[in-house]
Motif scaffolding. Structure first.
Motif, PDB file in Angstrom:
ATOM      1  N   TYR A 153       0.837  -1.205   0.000  1.00 48.78           N
ATOM      2  CA  TYR A 153       0.000   0.000   0.000  1.00 48.78           C
ATOM      3  C   TYR A 153       0.869   1.252   0.000  1.00 48.78           C
ATOM      4  O   TYR A 153       0.601   2.224  -0.714  1.00 48.78           O
ATOM      5  N   VAL A 154       1.923   1.207   0.814  1.00 48.28           N
ATOM      6  CA  VAL A 154       2.847   2.342   0.870  1.00 48.28           C
ATOM      7  C   VAL A 154       3.532   2.540  -0.481  1.00 48.28           C
ATOM      8  O   VAL A 154       3.680   3.670  -0.958  1.00 48.28           O
ATOM      9  N   LYS A 155       3.925   1.449  -1.108  1.00 42.87           N
ATOM     10  CA  LYS A 155       4.613   1.522  -2.399  1.00 42.87           C
ATOM     11  C   LYS A 155       3.749   2.206  -3.448  1.00 42.87           C
ATOM     12  O   LYS A 155       4.224   3.045  -4.225  1.00 42.87           O
ATOM     13  N   VAL A 156       2.465   1.864  -3.476  1.00 44.47           N
ATOM     14  CA  VAL A 156       1.545   2.450  -4.469  1.00 44.47           C
ATOM     15  C   VAL A 156       1.434   3.957  -4.273  1.00 44.47           C
ATOM     16  O   VAL A 156       1.679   4.746  -5.199  1.00 44.47           O
ATOM     17  N   LEU A 157       1.091   4.397  -3.064  1.00 44.43           N
ATOM     18  CA  LEU A 157       0.886   5.827  -2.829  1.00 44.43           C
ATOM     19  C   LEU A 157       2.193   6.602  -2.890  1.00 44.43           C
ATOM     20  O   LEU A 157       2.219   7.755  -3.333  1.00 44.43           O
ATOM     21  N   SER A 158       3.280   5.976  -2.461  1.00 39.86           N
ATOM     22  CA  SER A 158       4.584   6.641  -2.508  1.00 39.86           C
ATOM     23  C   SER A 158       4.986   6.938  -3.951  1.00 39.86           C
ATOM     24  O   SER A 158       5.492   8.030  -4.253  1.00 39.86           O
ATOM     25  N   GLN A 159       4.757   5.984  -4.844  1.00 35.07           N
ATOM     26  CA  GLN A 159       5.130   6.213  -6.252  1.00 35.07           C
ATOM     27  C   GLN A 159       4.237   7.257  -6.897  1.00 35.07           C
ATOM     28  O   GLN A 159       4.712   8.091  -7.681  1.00 35.07           O
ATOM     29  N   ILE A 160       2.951   7.235  -6.570  1.00 33.97           N
ATOM     30  CA  ILE A 160       2.043   8.249  -7.111  1.00 33.97           C
ATOM     31  C   ILE A 160       2.500   9.634  -6.666  1.00 33.97           C
ATOM     32  O   ILE A 160       2.473  10.593  -7.447  1.00 33.97           O
ATOM     33  N   HIS A 161       2.950   9.738  -5.420  1.00 35.49           N
ATOM     34  CA  HIS A 161       3.446  11.012  -4.906  1.00 35.49           C
ATOM     35  C   HIS A 161       4.763  11.414  -5.556  1.00 35.49           C
ATOM     36  O   HIS A 161       4.932  12.546  -6.014  1.00 35.49           O
ATOM     37  N   SER A 162       5.724  10.490  -5.599  1.00 32.27           N
ATOM     38  CA  SER A 162       7.071  10.822  -6.078  1.00 32.27           C
ATOM     39  C   SER A 162       7.094  11.160  -7.562  1.00 32.27           C
ATOM     40  O   SER A 162       7.963  11.916  -8.015  1.00 32.27           O
ATOM     41  N   THR A 163       6.155  10.615  -8.340  1.00 29.32           N
ATOM     42  CA  THR A 163       6.099  10.911  -9.775  1.00 29.32           C
ATOM     43  C   THR A 163       5.228  12.128 -10.078  1.00 29.32           C
ATOM     44  O   THR A 163       5.055  12.496 -11.237  1.00 29.32           O
ATOM     45  N   HIS A 164       4.675  12.741  -9.025  1.00 32.48           N
ATOM     46  CA  HIS A 164       3.818  13.933  -9.179  1.00 32.48           C
ATOM     47  C   HIS A 164       2.661  13.652 -10.144  1.00 32.48           C
ATOM     48  O   HIS A 164       2.286  14.525 -10.933  1.00 32.48           O
ATOM     49  N   HIS A 165       2.126  12.437 -10.068  1.00 35.21           N
ATOM     50  CA  HIS A 165       1.045  12.064 -10.977  1.00 35.21           C
ATOM     51  C   HIS A 165      -0.190  12.924 -10.719  1.00 35.21           C
ATOM     52  O   HIS A 165      -0.652  13.048  -9.588  1.00 35.21           O
ATOM     53  N   GLU A 166      -0.717  13.519 -11.793  1.00 36.39           N
ATOM     54  CA  GLU A 166      -1.889  14.378 -11.693  1.00 36.39           C
ATOM     55  C   GLU A 166      -3.099  13.706 -12.337  1.00 36.39           C
ATOM     56  O   GLU A 166      -2.972  12.960 -13.298  1.00 36.39           O
ATOM     57  N   VAL A 167      -4.272  14.027 -11.788  1.00 40.34           N
ATOM     58  CA  VAL A 167      -5.523  13.533 -12.354  1.00 40.34           C
ATOM     59  C   VAL A 167      -6.449  14.727 -12.566  1.00 40.34           C
ATOM     60  O   VAL A 167      -6.594  15.584 -11.691  1.00 40.34           O
ATOM     61  N   LYS A 168      -7.056  14.782 -13.725  1.00 41.69           N
ATOM     62  CA  LYS A 168      -8.011  15.847 -14.014  1.00 41.69           C
ATOM     63  C   LYS A 168      -9.328  15.503 -13.339  1.00 41.69           C
ATOM     64  O   LYS A 168      -9.952  14.488 -13.643  1.00 41.69           O
ATOM     65  N   VAL A 169      -9.766  16.337 -12.400  1.00 41.71           N
ATOM     66  CA  VAL A 169     -10.967  16.050 -11.621  1.00 41.71           C
ATOM     67  C   VAL A 169     -12.106  17.023 -11.906  1.00 41.71           C
ATOM     68  O   VAL A 169     -13.156  16.956 -11.281  1.00 41.71           O
ATOM     69  N   GLY A 170     -11.879  17.937 -12.857  1.00 43.11           N
ATOM     70  CA  GLY A 170     -12.894  18.910 -13.237  1.00 43.11           C
ATOM     71  C   GLY A 170     -12.555  19.469 -14.598  1.00 43.11           C
ATOM     72  O   GLY A 170     -11.588  19.040 -15.239  1.00 43.11           O
ATOM     73  N   THR A 171     -13.324  20.428 -15.065  1.00 42.38           N
ATOM     74  CA  THR A 171     -13.105  20.998 -16.391  1.00 42.38           C
ATOM     75  C   THR A 171     -11.663  21.462 -16.581  1.00 42.38           C
ATOM     76  O   THR A 171     -11.009  21.124 -17.562  1.00 42.38           O
TER      77      THR A 171
END
Length: 283
Positions: free
Chosen positions: A32-50
């Motif tokens: 679980y830590v590995k998943v969220l840590s990588q999402i954080h470290s890669t600065h992954h963005e998600v479009k959540v609105g227009t």
């Protein structure tokens, strides 16, 4: 001293998200830590609105859990138009394309041992939920059968289904749990889903207003409904105590937990909340 103590006491409200990885072998704290840590470290963005984007701003380890911040902001095209409130004219926005605007920051706490993420109830549940779904799906290269995310549901809403005068139908969507320490029908349903590698299922119980469903304890129906609190959703067509037809959709009723605390002691109380709400925990 009494005035200072009184002023430092706060009551805040929180919501809880249950994150589960599949298959069962993957359900270890470090994964679980590995998943969220990588999402954080890669600065992954998600479009959540227009024009609004979302990412993990901070993911900091504290003892055996993590504290952090989500960040939501708007990208504005520098060639777009703006309204000048002084001159009342339409002008060029001339915004910096390297900057995000309308920033919103929300705190969260993640307890990998209990696979629960807790956040302030005043935060945008929609944006957080969408971000987690899309970013974790991206982590697994588009495979949405490798995980499940569910908001914890309000127990009183489920009790309203139990106490209904008439239940004509219940549709229950489930994902199997993170080795939860269930018993009875809950354990049977969960174990069978896990053994068959059924990560997601829908159970449709049909009755009618003339011959309503019998929702009794220690039955298949009650077991599935109980599991849906942390691992799914339930939608019931009922006649309530006042004799009115009503649709109860637990997805619209997340659990909101008020916690009274002084300063940083909220961390310990949230950890205890994650422990208590996670029925899978065993000493």
């Amino acid at each position: 001293p009494y005035t200072t103590l009184f002023r430092s006491v706060r009551t805040s409200k929180y919501k809880i998200i249950n994150i589960v990885l599949y298959p069962s072998e993957e359900q270890q704290s470090e994964n679980y830590v590995k998943v969220l840590s990588q999402i954080h470290s890669t600065h992954h963005e998600v479009k959540v609105g227009t024009d609004r984007y979302f990412l993990i701003l901070k993911f900091d380890k504290t003892d055996d859990y993590y504290k952090g911040q989500f960040c939501s902001y708007v990208k504005i095209d520098p060639d777009s138009k703006a309204f000048d409130q002084i001159t009342k004219e339409i002008v060029n926005s001339d915004t910096d394309p390297e900057k995000g605007y309308g920033v919103k920051i929300w705190d969260y706490w993640f307890f990998p041992k209990y696979h629960r993420l807790i956040f302030h109830a005043s935060s945008s549940q929609y944006q957080i939920f969408r971000f987690l779904n899309e970013s974790i799906k991206n982590y697994f290269n588009g495979d949405d059968n490798s995980f499940a995310i569910n908001i914890e549901k309000d127990a009183s809403t489920i009790n309203n289904i139990y106490s209904a005068k008439i239940i004509s139908s219940i549709e229950i969507s489930l994902s199997y749990s993170n080795n939860d320490n269930n018993d009875g029908w809950e354990k049977l349903i969960d174990d069978q889903m896990r053994k068959a590698n059924v990560t997601k299922s829908t159970l449709d119980f049909k009755g009618s207003y003339k011959t309503p469903l019998k929702l009794e304890k220690d039955t298949l129906l009650s077991g599935a409904l109980s599991l849906s609190k942390s691992n799914g959703t339930a939608k019931a067509h009922i006649v309530n105590k006042d004799g009115r037809a009503e649709i109860i959709n637990t997805e619209q009723h997340p659990q909101i937990v008020p916690i009274t605390h002084i300063g940083e002691e909220v961390d310990g109380k949230l950890k205890q909340l994650a422990h208590d709400i996670s029925s899978n925990y065993q000493e």
